[in-house]
Design a protein around this motif. Structure first.
Motif, PDB file in Angstrom:
ATOM      1  N   ASP A 358       0.991  -1.419   0.102  1.00  0.00           N
ATOM      2  CA  ASP A 358       0.203   0.298  -0.063  1.00  0.00           C
ATOM      3  C   ASP A 358       0.862   1.253  -0.020  1.00  0.00           C
ATOM      4  O   ASP A 358       2.523   1.100   0.083  1.00  0.00           O
ATOM      5  N   PHE A 359       0.073   2.391  -0.055  1.00  0.00           N
ATOM      6  CA  PHE A 359       0.590   3.773  -0.531  1.00  0.00           C
ATOM      7  C   PHE A 359       1.459   4.273   1.210  1.00  0.00           C
ATOM      8  O   PHE A 359       2.616   4.442   0.548  1.00  0.00           O
ATOM      9  N   ALA A 360       0.992   4.153   2.064  1.00  0.00           N
ATOM     10  CA  ALA A 360       0.978   4.784   3.507  1.00  0.00           C
ATOM     11  C   ALA A 360       2.452   4.039   3.400  1.00  0.00           C
ATOM     12  O   ALA A 360       3.578   4.174   4.319  1.00  0.00           O
ATOM     13  N   THR A 361       2.633   2.428   3.817  1.00  0.00           N
ATOM     14  CA  THR A 361       3.256   1.968   4.444  1.00  0.00           C
ATOM     15  C   THR A 361       4.103   0.588   3.918  1.00  0.00           C
ATOM     16  O   THR A 361       4.995  -0.579   4.302  1.00  0.00           O
ATOM     17  N   ASP A 362       3.793   0.424   2.277  1.00  0.00           N
ATOM     18  CA  ASP A 362       4.068  -0.827   1.610  1.00  0.00           C
ATOM     19  C   ASP A 362       3.848  -1.816   2.142  1.00  0.00           C
ATOM     20  O   ASP A 362       4.906  -3.085   1.776  1.00  0.00           O
ATOM     21  N   THR A 363       2.669  -2.016   2.558  1.00  0.00           N
ATOM     22  CA  THR A 363       2.270  -3.201   3.767  1.00  0.00           C
ATOM     23  C   THR A 363       1.543  -4.167   2.617  1.00  0.00           C
ATOM     24  O   THR A 363       0.830  -3.744   1.910  1.00  0.00           O
ATOM     25  N   VAL A 364       2.000  -5.578   2.734  1.00  0.00           N
ATOM     26  CA  VAL A 364       1.765  -6.167   1.131  1.00  0.00           C
ATOM     27  C   VAL A 364       0.451  -7.235   2.184  1.00  0.00           C
ATOM     28  O   VAL A 364       0.531  -7.935   3.026  1.00  0.00           O
ATOM     29  N   ASP A 365      -1.231  -7.304   1.732  1.00  0.00           N
ATOM     30  CA  ASP A 365      -2.153  -7.895   2.097  1.00  0.00           C
ATOM     31  C   ASP A 365      -2.580  -9.311   1.873  1.00  0.00           C
ATOM     32  O   ASP A 365      -3.463  -9.283   0.436  1.00  0.00           O
ATOM     33  N   TYR A 366      -2.424 -10.343   2.814  1.00  0.00           N
ATOM     34  CA  TYR A 366      -3.251 -10.965   1.461  1.00  0.00           C
ATOM     35  C   TYR A 366      -4.763 -12.007   3.383  1.00  0.00           C
ATOM     36  O   TYR A 366      -3.821 -11.247   4.206  1.00  0.00           O
ATOM     37  N   LYS A 367      -5.937 -12.756   2.704  1.00  0.00           N
ATOM     38  CA  LYS A 367      -6.304 -12.998   3.450  1.00  0.00           C
ATOM     39  C   LYS A 367      -7.017 -14.575   2.376  1.00  0.00           C
ATOM     40  O   LYS A 367      -6.566 -14.756   1.733  1.00  0.00           O
ATOM     41  N   VAL A 368      -7.594 -15.242   3.732  1.00  0.00           N
ATOM     42  CA  VAL A 368      -7.811 -17.056   3.326  1.00  0.00           C
ATOM     43  C   VAL A 368      -9.629 -16.892   3.395  1.00  0.00           C
ATOM     44  O   VAL A 368      -9.680 -16.097   4.925  1.00  0.00           O
ATOM     45  N   ARG A 369     -10.567 -17.544   3.140  1.00  0.00           N
ATOM     46  CA  ARG A 369     -11.851 -17.016   3.539  1.00  0.00           C
ATOM     47  C   ARG A 369     -11.860 -18.800   3.154  1.00  0.00           C
ATOM     48  O   ARG A 369     -11.793 -19.640   2.040  1.00  0.00           O
ATOM     49  N   HIS A 370     -13.083 -19.254   3.726  1.00  0.00           N
ATOM     50  CA  HIS A 370     -13.249 -20.848   3.472  1.00  0.00           C
ATOM     51  C   HIS A 370     -15.002 -20.395   4.451  1.00  0.00           C
ATOM     52  O   HIS A 370     -15.368 -19.949   5.319  1.00  0.00           O
ATOM     53  N   ALA A 371     -16.160 -21.092   3.640  1.00  0.00           N
ATOM     54  CA  ALA A 371     -17.091 -21.573   4.007  1.00  0.00           C
ATOM     55  C   ALA A 371     -17.731 -22.894   4.248  1.00  0.00           C
ATOM     56  O   ALA A 371     -17.389 -23.342   3.256  1.00  0.00           O
ATOM     57  N   PHE A 372     -18.235 -22.704   5.496  1.00  0.00           N
ATOM     58  CA  PHE A 372     -18.460 -24.408   6.068  1.00  0.00           C
ATOM     59  C   PHE A 372     -19.641 -24.547   7.204  1.00  0.00           C
ATOM     60  O   PHE A 372     -19.869 -23.258   7.348  1.00  0.00           O
ATOM     61  N   GLY A 373     -20.565 -25.399   7.455  1.00  0.00           N
ATOM     62  CA  GLY A 373     -21.309 -25.272   8.511  1.00  0.00           C
ATOM     63  C   GLY A 373     -21.891 -26.672   8.481  1.00  0.00           C
ATOM     64  O   GLY A 373     -21.451 -28.039   7.682  1.00  0.00           O
ATOM     65  N   GLY A 374     -22.224 -26.484   9.670  1.00  0.00           N
ATOM     66  CA  GLY A 374     -23.004 -28.091  10.411  1.00  0.00           C
ATOM     67  C   GLY A 374     -24.183 -28.091  11.397  1.00  0.00           C
ATOM     68  O   GLY A 374     -24.129 -27.273  11.639  1.00  0.00           O
ATOM     69  N   ALA A 375     -24.655 -29.126  10.862  1.00  0.00           N
ATOM     70  CA  ALA A 375     -25.815 -29.316  11.680  1.00  0.00           C
ATOM     71  C   ALA A 375     -25.651 -31.286  12.814  1.00  0.00           C
ATOM     72  O   ALA A 375     -25.686 -31.954  12.147  1.00  0.00           O
ATOM     73  N   ARG A 376     -26.700 -31.078  13.995  1.00  0.00           N
ATOM     74  CA  ARG A 376     -27.228 -32.747  14.244  1.00  0.00           C
ATOM     75  C   ARG A 376     -28.481 -33.045  13.241  1.00  0.00           C
ATOM     76  O   ARG A 376     -29.302 -32.399  12.533  1.00  0.00           O
TER      77      ARG A 376
END
Length: 390
Positions: A358-376
């Motif tokens: 990014d412009f201000a701090t040169d930081t590189v950002d990643y994210k991981v996303r996962h969708a899941f659910g469960g039920a009895r």
């Protein structure tokens, strides 16, 4: 980063192009639109040539380390990272799928899963010129919701430059394992609580607590099989169960495997008498009916009591009437990795590189996303013992 090197090695200086590397689909969905620039092709071709010289011993390897970093090839690095996370996620079958039904759902709204009961009892005799008796069906509804799980990661631009193709090698595997562990934790929490077998699933009303809560043993398994076989459906008919999953914490793994893999069993049909004349030696019928699954999250959740002694018998989910259901989001059934686009532009209008930060701090950002659910689902398809003997 072995895949990175493999891809570069396959590129010839006269055929280096983005389409050769990525195929028709590309990777623009997650990492921005691909730009088939002449400059990018030239850099890939140079990298391939340099790599070939180093591997052939014509040039020293320090030139390779100095010349190539992940920030030099952001699109290629992103594609490799995506595929590496997916490979790590798929490298083993999650334990929960051995005893719960896996399915997909369309969105994040609550899904109603219905089970019909009835009309399966023994047919009634119908006398001549008499109407057939009418059967009725009952409907049971289960509700299932998929949730979103994720994590963000930040790195400095300096870290990316100093990568040397090595420091991020473990990141895809870490993210893949995190997604698998999330699934297992969600499913384990459906049948395990702080004191062992979940109090909302294993109840006297469901008749699915092994009498006396015995420790895991041949005698305990006999009692558990009897409890499971005694379950009946809405018509009062026995529920036919062909195969079961013995689910245990890590502390009971050796005990479970010793029982299941024994070649023969010595059973005392009258344990109170305990005389040698009443013992029966038989082939191990258990190994034909039972498979062992070790759930490491049983003691992680049951921290108050019975985390190392609780054990469970689940009817195989292949019978269509599972005790538990796990669900993934359609079209997003595997973890997805994203990188934040850079919000800076070089003077002169050069294209943006996400790994410039990014412009201000040169930081590189990643994210991981996962969708899941469960039920009895159907609690009659499982029985449990907390192993306390009381």
């Amino acid at each position: 980063m072995a895949e990175f090197l493999d891809l570069l090695e396959s590129v010839r200086a006269d055929q280096a192009s983005v389409s050769t590397l990525f195929g028709d689909a590309g990777v623009g969905v997650r990492h921005g639109a691909m730009r088939e620039s002449v400059e990018y092709q030239r850099r890939l071709a140079e990298a391939a040539g340099l790599l070939g010289d180093v591997m052939a011993g014509r040039r020293p390897d320090y030139l390779l380390r100095e010349a190539m970093t992940t920030s030099d090839f952001p699109l290629l690095f992103g594609d490799i990272m995506d595929r590496a996370v997916l490979a790590s996620y798929r490298e083993y079958t999650p334990v929960w799928e051995n005893f719960a039904q896996a399915r997909t759902v369309r969105d994040f709204r609550t899904v109603n899963v219905f089970r019909l009961d009835g009309a399966e009892s023994v047919l009634a005799a119908v006398p001549e010129r008499t109407e057939y008796p009418m059967a009725s069906l009952t409907e049971t509804r289960y509700q299932l919701t998929v949730g979103k799980y994720g994590r963000a990661l930040q790195f400095s631009w300096e870290t990316m430059i100093n990568d040397d193709l090595d420091s991020f090698a473990t990141l895809p595997a870490r993210l893949g394992r995190a997604a698998r562990r999330t699934e297992q934790r969600v499913m384990s929490a459906l049948y395990v609580d702080g004191s062992g077998p979940h109090a909302s699933m294993f109840t006297a009303g469901n008749a699915n607590i092994v009498t006396g809560n015995p420790a895991l043993s041949i005698a305990g398994l006999q009692t558990a099989f009897g409890k499971l076989a005694a379950q009946t459906d809405a018509d009062g008919e026995p529920i036919l169960i062909e195969a079961v999953e013995l689910v245990v914490p890590p502390a009971l793994e050796m005990t479970a495997l010793s029982i299941v893999n024994a070649t023969e069993l010595i059973i005392d049909p009258n344990a109170t008498a305990g005389t040698a004349q009443q013992q029966i030696k038989t082939a191990n019928w258990i190994r034909q009916r039972v498979r062992v699954s070790v759930d490491p999250y049983i003691p992680a959740i049951a921290t108050t009591a019975n985390g190392s002694t609780s054990w469970f018998l689940f009817a195989s989910p292949s019978n269509g009437n599972p005790a538990l259901i796990g669900a993934r989001l359609r079209g997003h059934d595997a973890p997805e990795v994203f990188i934040k686009e850079s919000n800076q532009r070089r003077v002169g209008g050069a294209g943006l590189n996400p790994l410039d930060g990014d412009f201000a701090t040169d930081t590189v950002d990643y994210k991981v996303r996962h969708a899941f659910g469960g039920a009895r689902a159907n609690p009659k398809m499982a029985v449990s013992s907390n192993g306390s003997g009381s």
